[in-house]
Design a protein around this motif. Sequence first.
Motif: not given
Length: 581
Positions: A267-274
């Motif tokens: 989830v953190l990876l997805v959020w930081t990517s966006r």
Amino acid sequence: MNKIGLFQALKNDQWVKPFFKQYKKSLLLAILLGFITFFCAGALMFNSGYLISRAASLPENILMIYIPIVLTRAFGIGRPVFRYVERLVSHNWVLKMTSNLRVKLYDTLEKDAVFFKQQYKTGDILGLLSEDINHIQNLYLRTIFPTIIAWLLYAFIIIGLGFFSLFFALAMLLMLAVVVFLLPLISVLVNGKRQEQQKQMKNSLYNDLTDNILGVSDWIFAQRNDEYVASHETSEKALREVNQALQDHQRKRNFLLQMFFAVITIVLLVWTSRHFPGHFGGAANWIAAFVLSVFPLIDAFAPLPAAAQETNIYQDSIVNLNALPQSETTPDYTAELNGPFQLDINHVSFKYPDGHQQVLADINFQLQPKEKIAILGRSGSGKSTLASLIRGDLTPENGEITLNQVQTSQLGDQISRYIGVIHQNPYLFHTTIINNIRIGRESATEAEVWQVIEKVGLLELVKNLPDGLDTLVDEAGLRFSGGERQRFALARILLHEVPIILLDEPTVGLDPITEQSLLNTFFEVLSDKTIIWITHHLQGIDLMDQVIFIEDGKLTMQGSPENLAQNNQHYQELQRIDRGL
């Protein structure tokens, strides 16, 4: 039983809670150092992730690389240093606390020893010493410290994420709440009862083991030793099953915890990517920084479920300790008492707490310096209680017992300077003969030890042993007969050089010849001492200056042996019974 129950137990606690105030600075310092340790661990990975991404791109300024390198080194050094210091502070604090707890427990056991034999089994005391004190120690090291540190990190993470995105901070607030609150609650509900059952089974094993080991000869003589072994194996099997169930749940819980952190990482990876779009330049460097910082935090949050489930046994241990009688601490009498020593028992009455029967009622006599008195009575008549009162171990309900006008109950540990005791079964420790005798006075020379050995009639015995005074005594002194152990106890008393000797039925279980020989030795070498001899029959009674008889807690007969033999019909009947006439 849960954390609320633990907090309730601590609220009424008189054992553990006082150390919060006494060591509050060390407690706060340990928590602060623990927080800084995990902060350094997270910051190290955060900087490392940023540095790796940043170094892969073309930096606009060398400082964009140099500053993260310096911070990485600082956090890399800071993490183990703060961790080490935190361990020193927290363990030092906890070990100080538990050592004080043990001292308090030993003082309670010593002060109220007379009551413990009636109210507690040996296994109960072993459980208090080995289990409950250790649980209190773990309460801080494995529950309080990790929980408070995790809560601080939890708040710090949510506040930190709030600067980037309020929505994502709220999302992480809920996700991390599963680890911080939900999983610990589930552990308490599912495993808490098992853990409490585990502790109860251990305590039961302590009781069974002590009872059966102390009575092992009876099991063997009854030819039921196989039955005992089978019963013990059944209890151990039940305990192993509970332990296995605990371990199975812990493995499942740990797997679930790791999976949940994997979800948080994704989830953190997805959020930081966006939130930080791009490739190797600009804000995209923060993606690795945020994602890598998650992994050190696993060590901070992972212990929480295990810590929560153990609150049940902590609560039980705190309750057990607070159930002990609260001893009133009386300061030792520090003034020196000078001889000659006169002992006065002035209209003493006594009954045990919660007891309905009066154990002693209006006991009144006086003991002059170097006088010898015999206290007679049937078992349960109150003789041993009177001995405890004379020693100051108990305080009279009415009346007083004084030594040179000072109450013996006020003398505290100083009483041992004036009154020595020889019990029915004196204990010899598993060490050399000379060490056993020097318990009376550690500074005694070897010549002085030989001197008292000769006085008590053990000279030939000790000389004929392989190593003389350096001969190792078996545990409990079982290589020596009952009469020989009593003589070793007398040697200790002679080295101690106290003016008053209390003989608490020292000849019980000895044959008549050995008994008379031992009594002759006692009264010969203690001729210049005041003697209080508690006995249940009349052999050797003619050596006394005064005889009293206690029946149902009351003094029913008093006088010299000669006077009683001539004028007291009850005493004459006792003489005939004692002689088998």
